[in-house]
Write a protein that holds these residues in place. Sequence first.
Motif, PDB file in Angstrom:
ATOM      1  N   MET A   1       0.843  -1.179   0.000  1.00  0.00           N
ATOM      2  CA  MET A   1       0.000   0.000   0.000  1.00  0.00           C
ATOM      3  C   MET A   1       0.892   1.247   0.000  1.00  0.00           C
ATOM      4  SD  MET A   1      -2.956   1.148   2.662  1.00  0.00           S
ATOM      5  CE  MET A   1      -4.430   0.630   1.847  1.00  0.00           C
ATOM      6  N   ARG A   2       0.500   2.239  -0.768  1.00  0.00           N
ATOM      7  CA  ARG A   2       1.262   3.482  -0.846  1.00  0.00           C
ATOM      8  C   ARG A   2       1.117   4.283   0.449  1.00  0.00           C
ATOM      9  NH1 ARG A   2      -1.156   6.176  -6.095  1.00  0.00           N
ATOM     10  NH2 ARG A   2       0.755   7.355  -6.278  1.00  0.00           N
ATOM     11  N   LYS A   3       2.127   5.121   0.715  1.00  0.00           N
ATOM     12  CA  LYS A   3       2.098   5.982   1.889  1.00  0.00           C
ATOM     13  C   LYS A   3       1.741   7.407   1.472  1.00  0.00           C
ATOM     14  CE  LYS A   3       6.352   5.484   3.225  1.00  0.00           C
ATOM     15  NZ  LYS A   3       7.631   5.486   3.942  1.00  0.00           N
ATOM     16  N   ARG A 118      -7.528   7.459   0.533  1.00  0.00           N
ATOM     17  CA  ARG A 118      -7.486   6.016   0.792  1.00  0.00           C
ATOM     18  C   ARG A 118      -7.538   5.227  -0.519  1.00  0.00           C
ATOM     19  NH1 ARG A 118     -10.379   7.799   5.333  1.00  0.00           N
ATOM     20  NH2 ARG A 118     -12.417   7.447   4.382  1.00  0.00           N
ATOM     21  N   GLN A 119      -8.329   5.688  -1.482  1.00  0.00           N
ATOM     22  CA  GLN A 119      -8.372   5.036  -2.797  1.00  0.00           C
ATOM     23  C   GLN A 119      -7.028   5.152  -3.507  1.00  0.00           C
ATOM     24  OE1 GLN A 119     -11.543   7.084  -4.809  1.00  0.00           O
ATOM     25  NE2 GLN A 119     -13.149   5.818  -3.903  1.00  0.00           N
ATOM     26  N   LYS A 121      -4.134   5.487  -2.171  1.00  0.00           N
ATOM     27  CA  LYS A 121      -3.150   4.656  -1.470  1.00  0.00           C
ATOM     28  C   LYS A 121      -3.220   3.195  -1.915  1.00  0.00           C
ATOM     29  CE  LYS A 121      -2.439   6.670   3.055  1.00  0.00           C
ATOM     30  NZ  LYS A 121      -2.843   6.547   4.464  1.00  0.00           N
ATOM     31  N   GLU A 122      -4.387   2.758  -2.336  1.00  0.00           N
ATOM     32  CA  GLU A 122      -4.554   1.367  -2.751  1.00  0.00           C
ATOM     33  C   GLU A 122      -4.005   1.093  -4.150  1.00  0.00           C
ATOM     34  OE1 GLU A 122      -8.672   0.420  -2.218  1.00  0.00           O
ATOM     35  OE2 GLU A 122      -8.546   0.613  -0.035  1.00  0.00           O
ATOM     36  N   ARG A 123      -3.767   2.140  -4.920  1.00  0.00           N
ATOM     37  CA  ARG A 123      -3.211   1.960  -6.266  1.00  0.00           C
ATOM     38  C   ARG A 123      -1.730   1.603  -6.179  1.00  0.00           C
ATOM     39  NH1 ARG A 123      -5.478   7.199  -9.603  1.00  0.00           N
ATOM     40  NH2 ARG A 123      -7.678   6.664  -9.451  1.00  0.00           N
ATOM     41  N   GLU A 143      -4.778  10.251   7.953  1.00  0.00           N
ATOM     42  CA  GLU A 143      -4.333   9.470   6.790  1.00  0.00           C
ATOM     43  C   GLU A 143      -2.836   9.580   6.542  1.00  0.00           C
ATOM     44  OE1 GLU A 143      -6.255   7.365   5.231  1.00  0.00           O
ATOM     45  OE2 GLU A 143      -7.979   7.992   6.406  1.00  0.00           O
ATOM     46  N   ASP A 145       0.873   8.944   6.830  1.00  0.00           N
ATOM     47  CA  ASP A 145       1.668   7.817   7.305  1.00  0.00           C
ATOM     48  C   ASP A 145       3.066   8.227   7.729  1.00  0.00           C
ATOM     49  OD1 ASP A 145      -0.258   5.640   6.519  1.00  0.00           O
ATOM     50  OD2 ASP A 145       0.070   6.567   4.561  1.00  0.00           O
TER      51      ASP A 145
END
Length: 193
Positions: A1-3, A118-119, A121-123, A143, A145
């Motif tokens: 997951m991206r930060k 959040r979307q 970050k999921e990419r 959100e 990190d």
Amino acid sequence: MRKLTYFVGTSVDGYIADPDGDGDFFNRWVEPGYAKDMFGEFPETLPTPVRAELGLEGAVARHFDAVLMGRATYEAGLRLGMTSPYAHLDQYVASRSLGASPDPAVQIISGDVAARVRQLKERPGLGIWLCGGAELAGQLVEEIDEFVVKTYPVFAGAGIPMARAGFATRELELTDLKHYAGGQIVSTYARRR
């Protein structure tokens, strides 16, 4: 997951800009050793025209492939004629007042910015750079990190704070600390979840 990383410059007393939103006063503390280190480690955080001026247009992104900024931060570039200030990154502007984007390379996010982050970050990809400002950082504080805080040797006394998040203790872990001959300190903190 991206930060999501808040990579930001601040005065010793926590201001990212003067009361009118101008952060150019930090430029007087960009001495050669500090600049070389920051440009080498974070070349993607330089606006595209500045990268060209410094001969860094081919520099590989090390940390971020997307940038998220608030409307006021974006408008600072617009006043200089930059509709796509970070053309080498995916660009997002959080705004309730901007309708259409002035540039097809810049996406406007309105509504629930935290849900959109959040979307993102999921990419797949590198991290997301939270470029500013105080209102947006406040909205996204849960959100974020990682914080990379570049503290400059100046006490401002007033201005735009690093975030308008409301009081709450949010635990962080110091993961890196660098200091420079010009008095700059770069502190990296990870969010304890």
